[in-house]
Structures are given as structure tokens and as C-alpha cells.
Design an enzyme around this catalytic site. Structure first.
Site, PDB file in Angstrom:
ATOM      1  N   LYS A  11       0.828  -1.216   0.000  1.00  0.00           N
ATOM      2  CA  LYS A  11       0.000   0.000   0.000  1.00  0.00           C
ATOM      3  C   LYS A  11       0.862   1.267   0.000  1.00  0.00           C
ATOM      4  O   LYS A  11       2.053   1.226   0.345  1.00  0.00           O
ATOM      5  CB  LYS A  11      -0.939  -0.046   1.203  1.00  0.00           C
ATOM      6  CG  LYS A  11      -1.921  -1.233   1.133  1.00  0.00           C
ATOM      7  CD  LYS A  11      -2.966  -1.179   2.237  1.00  0.00           C
ATOM      8  CE  LYS A  11      -3.934  -2.354   2.109  1.00  0.00           C
ATOM      9  NZ  LYS A  11      -5.053  -2.263   3.079  1.00  0.00           N
ATOM     10  N   TYR A  51     -12.255  -1.227  -3.967  1.00  0.00           N
ATOM     11  CA  TYR A  51     -12.802  -1.438  -2.627  1.00  0.00           C
ATOM     12  C   TYR A  51     -14.317  -1.256  -2.577  1.00  0.00           C
ATOM     13  O   TYR A  51     -14.875  -1.001  -1.499  1.00  0.00           O
ATOM     14  CB  TYR A  51     -12.118  -0.497  -1.623  1.00  0.00           C
ATOM     15  CG  TYR A  51     -10.731  -0.975  -1.218  1.00  0.00           C
ATOM     16  CD1 TYR A  51     -10.565  -2.110  -0.426  1.00  0.00           C
ATOM     17  CD2 TYR A  51      -9.589  -0.292  -1.619  1.00  0.00           C
ATOM     18  CE1 TYR A  51      -9.305  -2.559  -0.050  1.00  0.00           C
ATOM     19  CE2 TYR A  51      -8.318  -0.732  -1.250  1.00  0.00           C
ATOM     20  CZ  TYR A  51      -8.192  -1.867  -0.457  1.00  0.00           C
ATOM     21  OH  TYR A  51      -6.949  -2.320  -0.080  1.00  0.00           O
ATOM     22  N   ASN A 114      -2.189  -0.475   6.641  1.00  0.00           N
ATOM     23  CA  ASN A 114      -1.704  -1.736   7.200  1.00  0.00           C
ATOM     24  C   ASN A 114      -0.756  -2.469   6.247  1.00  0.00           C
ATOM     25  O   ASN A 114      -0.701  -3.692   6.223  1.00  0.00           O
ATOM     26  CB  ASN A 114      -2.882  -2.615   7.636  1.00  0.00           C
ATOM     27  CG  ASN A 114      -3.867  -2.862   6.512  1.00  0.00           C
ATOM     28  OD1 ASN A 114      -3.657  -2.393   5.399  1.00  0.00           O
ATOM     29  ND2 ASN A 114      -4.922  -3.592   6.784  1.00  0.00           N
ATOM     30  N   HIS A 117      -2.226  -5.519   1.090  1.00  0.00           N
ATOM     31  CA  HIS A 117      -3.527  -6.138   0.818  1.00  0.00           C
ATOM     32  C   HIS A 117      -3.313  -7.615   0.548  1.00  0.00           C
ATOM     33  O   HIS A 117      -2.278  -8.008   0.001  1.00  0.00           O
ATOM     34  CB  HIS A 117      -4.151  -5.482  -0.428  1.00  0.00           C
ATOM     35  CG  HIS A 117      -5.333  -6.233  -0.975  1.00  0.00           C
ATOM     36  ND1 HIS A 117      -6.599  -6.073  -0.455  1.00  0.00           N
ATOM     37  CD2 HIS A 117      -5.434  -7.158  -1.970  1.00  0.00           C
ATOM     38  CE1 HIS A 117      -7.437  -6.868  -1.121  1.00  0.00           C
ATOM     39  NE2 HIS A 117      -6.758  -7.537  -2.044  1.00  0.00           N
ATOM     40  N   GLU A 128      -9.042  -9.472  -8.851  1.00  0.00           N
ATOM     41  CA  GLU A 128      -8.090  -8.421  -8.495  1.00  0.00           C
ATOM     42  C   GLU A 128      -6.839  -8.482  -9.378  1.00  0.00           C
ATOM     43  O   GLU A 128      -6.328  -7.436  -9.809  1.00  0.00           O
ATOM     44  CB  GLU A 128      -7.728  -8.535  -7.013  1.00  0.00           C
ATOM     45  CG  GLU A 128      -8.919  -8.189  -6.123  1.00  0.00           C
ATOM     46  CD  GLU A 128      -8.723  -8.525  -4.653  1.00  0.00           C
ATOM     47  OE1 GLU A 128      -9.674  -8.297  -3.882  1.00  0.00           O
ATOM     48  OE2 GLU A 128      -7.642  -9.017  -4.272  1.00  0.00           O
TER      49      GLU A 128
HETATM   50  P1  ADP Z   1      -8.366  -7.058   4.990  1.00  0.00           P
HETATM   51  O1  ADP Z   1      -7.483  -6.118   4.182  1.00  0.00           O
HETATM   52  O2  ADP Z   1      -7.630  -7.645   6.141  1.00  0.00           O
HETATM   53  O3  ADP Z   1      -9.061  -8.095   4.132  1.00  0.00           O
HETATM   54  P2  ADP Z   1     -10.920  -5.659   5.088  1.00  0.00           P
HETATM   55  O4  ADP Z   1     -11.232  -6.308   3.782  1.00  0.00           O
HETATM   56  O5  ADP Z   1     -11.909  -5.784   6.197  1.00  0.00           O
HETATM   57  O6  ADP Z   1      -9.500  -6.150   5.659  1.00  0.00           O
HETATM   58  O7  ADP Z   1     -10.709  -4.102   4.856  1.00  0.00           O
HETATM   59  C1  ADP Z   1     -10.055  -3.625   3.689  1.00  0.00           C
HETATM   60  C2  ADP Z   1      -9.089  -2.536   4.082  1.00  0.00           C
HETATM   61  O8  ADP Z   1      -9.844  -1.440   4.629  1.00  0.00           O
HETATM   62  C3  ADP Z   1      -8.116  -2.906   5.200  1.00  0.00           C
HETATM   63  O9  ADP Z   1      -6.981  -3.610   4.731  1.00  0.00           O
HETATM   64  C4  ADP Z   1      -7.759  -1.552   5.761  1.00  0.00           C
HETATM   65  O10 ADP Z   1      -6.817  -0.864   4.919  1.00  0.00           O
HETATM   66  C5  ADP Z   1      -9.092  -0.821   5.666  1.00  0.00           C
HETATM   67  N1  ADP Z   1      -9.862  -0.915   6.907  1.00  0.00           N
HETATM   68  C6  ADP Z   1     -10.508  -2.014   7.391  1.00  0.00           C
HETATM   69  N2  ADP Z   1     -11.126  -1.738   8.555  1.00  0.00           N
HETATM   70  C7  ADP Z   1     -10.868  -0.427   8.825  1.00  0.00           C
HETATM   71  C8  ADP Z   1     -11.241   0.469   9.884  1.00  0.00           C
HETATM   72  N3  ADP Z   1     -12.002   0.072  10.917  1.00  0.00           N
HETATM   73  N4  ADP Z   1     -10.779   1.752   9.799  1.00  0.00           N
HETATM   74  C9  ADP Z   1     -10.035   2.174   8.770  1.00  0.00           C
HETATM   75  N5  ADP Z   1      -9.664   1.387   7.737  1.00  0.00           N
HETATM   76  C10 ADP Z   1     -10.064   0.097   7.764  1.00  0.00           C
HETATM   77 MG    MG Z   2     -10.426  -7.797   2.594  1.00  0.00          MG
END
Ligand code: ADP
Ligand code: MG
Length: 139
Positions: A11, A51, A114, A117, A128
Site C-alpha cells: 500500500k 474497494y 496496514n 492487501h 483483483e
Molecule cells: P483485509 O485487508 O484484512 O481483508 P478488510 O477487507 O476488512 O481487511 O478491509 C479492507 C481494508 O480497509 C483494510 O486492509 C484496511 O486498509 C481498511 N480498513 C478495514 N477496517 C478499517 C477500519 N475500521 N478503519 C479504517 N480502515 C479500515
Molecule cells: Mg479484505
């Protein structure tokens, strides 16, 4: 049966922080083979589309802004049971909860930024990968 391909992005925050090399080395050490790699900057519209499943979530606009704020590294990875293996490997969504030594623990700075992805299903991995690379047939 689970597939052997997943899709990842490094990211914008982790790219801006200079962690491309360290993260790619760690992915390779984890047993994932790079099948395709590209540096790319998502437009706001492309980030919204990528997203779209999260469009109703309160963090959506901030996530889109962050994901389109600078270049990302997009990559297709190969390993046994790749989707689940990679999600386990990178750690929990929130770096604070991610296991010690995982990419998200080491390089994530917030639940939003984080570091990486990882696809959540074989079908989404295909979708994707096709979003960034012209044809999955080459993999
Ligand atoms: P993952 O990437 O672990 O599959 P999700 O699909 O739930 O997680 O969410 C997609 C992305 O959205 C996350 O990787 C993160 O960058 C962001 N995200 C998820 N939850 C939150 C939150 N509560 N606040 C801010 N950003 C979030
Ligand atoms: Mg996800």
C-alpha cells in the site's frame, strides 16, 4: 479445492516509507513466488472500484484517499493454498493485533495503513489480478 494464486498490493504508506524491498524479500522468504509485479498509482475512481465492497463502511472515503495517495506495488503470488496462506502470513487487518514478525505488524502504521492487501477468496484473487494485469492466462 483451493487455488495456488493470490493477489497482493504493497500500500502507498509502506511504499512511501521505503519498505518495498523489505516486504518483497519477506514475501519471498515466506515461500510465495512472484508471478507478476507492477508499480502503479490508483486513481480515486480505481480505488473506489477496487474497494467497492466496502463502500457503505464509515472508513471508505478515507481508505480510497489513502489508497490513491501514491504508488502501490501490485503482485500476483503463487503458493499452495495461496489465499489463506497469504492472509495468515501477513497478519490481522489491524497491525496492533497482527502476529509478531508479520508484515502488517512490522510495517503497518494503522488499521487503514496496514502495509499490504491480500485477497480473501480464489474468485477475488482472479478478479483483483485481472484488475492490474491484462490476462491471468499467463499465470
Ligand atoms: P483485509 O485487508 O484484512 O481483508 P478488510 O477487507 O476488512 O481487511 O478491509 C479492507 C481494508 O480497509 C483494510 O486492509 C484496511 O486498509 C481498511 N480498513 C478495514 N477496517 C478499517 C477500519 N475500521 N478503519 C479504517 N480502515 C479500515
Ligand atoms: Mg479484505
Amino acid at each position: 479445492m483451493s487455488g495456488n494464486i493470490t493477489f497482493t498490493m504493497i500500500k502507498p504508506g509502506a511504499v512511501a516509507d521505503g519498505h518495498i524491498g523489505a516486504i518483497m524479500a519477506k514475501i519471498a522468504e515466506g515461500g510465495f513466488k512472484f508471478k507478476a509485479v507492477k508499480m502503479f498509482r490508483l486513481s480515486k475512481e480505481q480505488a473506489e472500484s477496487f474497494y467497492a465492497v466496502h463502500s457503505a463502511r464509515p472508513f471508505f472515503n478515507s481508505l480510497v484517499a489513502s489508497m490513491s495517495s501514491g504508488p502501490i506495488i501490485a503482485a500476483v503470488l503463487e503458493n499452495e493454498n495461496a489465499v489463506l496462506a497469504y492472509r495468515d502470513f501477513i497478519g490481522a487487518t489491524n497491525p496492533a493485533d497482527a502476529k509478531e514478525g508479520s508484515i502488517r505488524k512490522l510495517y503497518g502504521t494503522s488499521i487503514e495503513s496496514n502495509a499490504v492487501h491480500g485477497s480473501d477468496s480464489d474468485e477475488n484473487a482472479r478478479i483483483e489480478a485481472n484488475f492490474f494485469f491484462s490476462s491471468m492466462e499467463q499465470f
